[in-house]
Structure formats: structure tokens, C-alpha cells
Design a protein around this motif. Structure first.
Motif, mmCIF file in Angstrom:
data_model
loop_
_atom_site.group_PDB
_atom_site.id
_atom_site.type_symbol
_atom_site.label_atom_id
_atom_site.label_comp_id
_atom_site.label_asym_id
_atom_site.label_seq_id
_atom_site.Cartn_x
_atom_site.Cartn_y
_atom_site.Cartn_z
ATOM 1 N N HIS A 11 25.353 -88.796 -84.674
ATOM 2 C CA HIS A 11 26.286 -89.632 -83.920
ATOM 3 C C HIS A 11 27.361 -90.203 -84.831
ATOM 4 C CE1 HIS A 11 27.052 -93.495 -81.460
ATOM 5 N NE2 HIS A 11 27.816 -92.527 -81.010
ATOM 6 N N ASP A 12 28.587 -89.822 -84.571
ATOM 7 C CA ASP A 12 29.743 -90.403 -85.246
ATOM 8 C C ASP A 12 30.139 -91.611 -84.399
ATOM 9 O OD1 ASP A 12 32.199 -91.114 -86.284
ATOM 10 O OD2 ASP A 12 33.137 -89.157 -85.935
ATOM 11 N N HIS A 15 33.891 -92.683 -83.657
ATOM 12 C CA HIS A 15 34.630 -91.953 -82.627
ATOM 13 C C HIS A 15 33.786 -91.722 -81.371
ATOM 14 C CE1 HIS A 15 36.770 -90.824 -86.391
ATOM 15 N NE2 HIS A 15 37.798 -91.133 -85.630
ATOM 16 N N ASP A 16 32.571 -92.250 -81.350
ATOM 17 C CA ASP A 16 31.617 -92.084 -80.246
ATOM 18 C C ASP A 16 31.514 -90.623 -79.803
ATOM 19 O OD1 ASP A 16 29.586 -93.108 -78.711
ATOM 20 O OD2 ASP A 16 30.885 -93.618 -77.021
ATOM 21 N N ARG A 17 31.141 -89.806 -80.766
ATOM 22 C CA ARG A 17 30.969 -88.382 -80.510
ATOM 23 C C ARG A 17 29.709 -87.906 -81.200
ATOM 24 N NH1 ARG A 17 35.673 -85.816 -84.447
ATOM 25 N NH2 ARG A 17 34.817 -86.681 -86.385
ATOM 26 N N VAL A 18 29.182 -86.776 -80.720
ATOM 27 C CA VAL A 18 27.973 -86.198 -81.298
ATOM 28 C C VAL A 18 28.230 -84.753 -81.690
ATOM 29 C CG1 VAL A 18 26.345 -87.711 -80.097
ATOM 30 C CG2 VAL A 18 27.057 -85.569 -79.023
ATOM 31 N N LEU A 19 27.427 -84.302 -82.627
ATOM 32 C CA LEU A 19 27.521 -82.935 -83.113
ATOM 33 C C LEU A 19 26.704 -82.022 -82.201
ATOM 34 C CD1 LEU A 19 28.347 -80.933 -85.325
ATOM 35 C CD2 LEU A 19 26.229 -81.535 -86.485
ATOM 36 N N THR A 59 24.329 -76.547 -89.884
ATOM 37 C CA THR A 59 25.644 -77.201 -89.855
ATOM 38 C C THR A 59 26.215 -77.552 -91.221
ATOM 39 O OG1 THR A 59 24.826 -79.479 -89.792
ATOM 40 C CG2 THR A 59 24.957 -78.291 -87.684
ATOM 41 N N ARG A 94 22.994 -91.545 -88.093
ATOM 42 C CA ARG A 94 24.332 -92.153 -88.074
ATOM 43 C C ARG A 94 25.045 -92.004 -89.415
ATOM 44 N NH1 ARG A 94 25.425 -96.390 -84.006
ATOM 45 N NH2 ARG A 94 23.756 -96.260 -82.488
ATOM 46 N N LEU A 100 31.017 -80.133 -92.424
ATOM 47 C CA LEU A 100 30.567 -79.453 -91.207
ATOM 48 C C LEU A 100 31.053 -78.007 -91.195
ATOM 49 C CD1 LEU A 100 29.206 -79.586 -88.443
ATOM 50 C CD2 LEU A 100 31.394 -80.359 -87.508
ATOM 51 N N GLY A 112 30.611 -78.178 -83.498
ATOM 52 C CA GLY A 112 31.663 -79.184 -83.552
ATOM 53 C C GLY A 112 31.278 -80.486 -82.882
ATOM 54 N N TRP A 113 32.256 -81.380 -82.845
ATOM 55 C CA TRP A 113 32.054 -82.715 -82.294
ATOM 56 C C TRP A 113 32.449 -82.751 -80.823
ATOM 57 C CZ3 TRP A 113 29.345 -85.856 -85.216
ATOM 58 C CH2 TRP A 113 29.354 -85.665 -86.602
#
Length: 153
Positions: A11-12, A15-19, A59, A94, A100, A112-113
Motif C-alpha cells: 500500500h502506497d 497516493h492511496d494505491r496498491v500494487l 515485482t 507500507r 518496481l 503496476g499501481w
């Protein structure tokens, strides 16, 4: 015999994104669908080490096993490579290091994200549910493929 697997929600938070990765055309199941980095545990390998190893192998990202937090446990009655059932332990991360990359292009067509609110409903289960529960701070055991009578015991 129950197959043991491990998955990681990277979890990034900034930017509230996940791989996620897209399963490739030669995948054993769910071809073309998005999935978490996931893989089987090796004999004698702690599940946290399996999760960190699989993440790195797929990854290029590196996470210390002791930094992984428990998020979700999936117990399936049967699977493509697990006729006797499987147990997938889903962890959250986190913090990571590394660049990546799609380190297994023969298995994945893309890595990707993805913004957490854009994870498609047809992503490999339980990816959407696991990410939503992770963000909400909830933990859950998900039973899949079991007869209702077996889950009521």
C-alpha cells in the motif's frame, strides 16, 4: 494436504494505491485478471518469508518479513493446484525498497499501481475485499468453496 500460500498488499498510502499484477496468458487460472503478488510457500519456510520472497521474485520490491502485518486469511476447499484445499495468508506492507519491475513476464503481463477505489470487481478474489478490509483496519477469515454445512460446524 492443504497448500500454503502467501500474498502481500503493498500500500502506497501517500497516493492511496496498491500494487497489483495482471495474470498472463499462460497463468493456471484467472488469465488476464488483476491479482495481488502471491505464491506458494516452500517446504520449511515460514509464511512471512514466503510472502517477502514472492513479492521480490514477482515485482523486485523488498520487504522485511518481520515488517509484514496480518490482513486476511483465505481457506479454500480446493484450488487449481490444490485439490486438498489451500490456505492463503494475506499480509500488508507500507514500506519497501527496490525498483518496481515485472520480474516474471512469463507469468504476468503487467505489474503496476492501482488506486484503491479503482480495483475492478473482477480482480482475483479476494483482492477487492482484502484491500477494502485492510484500509478499514479489519481482519477476517474468508472461507471459499466449502459446503454450508462444513462452515457451520
Amino acid at each position: 494436504m492443504c497448500l500454503l500460500a502467501a500474498a502481500v498488499i503493498v500500500h502506497d498510502a501517500r497516493h492511496d494505491r496498491v500494487l497489483l499484477l495482471r495474470r498472463g496468458p499462460r497463468a493456471k487460472f484467472a488469465r488476464g485478471r488483476l491479482d495481488l503478488p502471491v505464491g506458494k510457500a516452500e517446504p520449511g519456510e515460514p509464511v512471512t518469508v514466503s510472502a517477502a520472497r514472492e513479492l521480490r521474485e514477482e515485482t523486485g520490491l523488498v520487504v522485511a518479513p518481520e515488517e509484514l502485518g496480518l490482513v486476511h486469511v483465505v481457506h479454500g476447499a480446493h484450488g487449481v493446484e490444490a485439490p486438498g484445499g489451500y490456505l492463503t495468508v494475506v499480509f500488508g506492507a507500507r514500506a519497501w525498497s527496490g525498483e518496481l519491475v515485472n520480474a516474471e513476464p512469463e507469468k504476468h503481463s503487467w505489474v503496476g499501481w492501482v488506486p484503491v477505489d479503482e480495483i475492478p470487481a473482477d480482480a482475483v478474489a479476494p483482492t477487492p475485499e482484502a484491500v477494502a478490509r485492510y484500509r478499514a483496519g479489519q481482519r477476517r477469515v474468508l472461507l471459499t468453496g466449502w459446503e454450508p454445512a462444513a462452515t457451520a460446524r
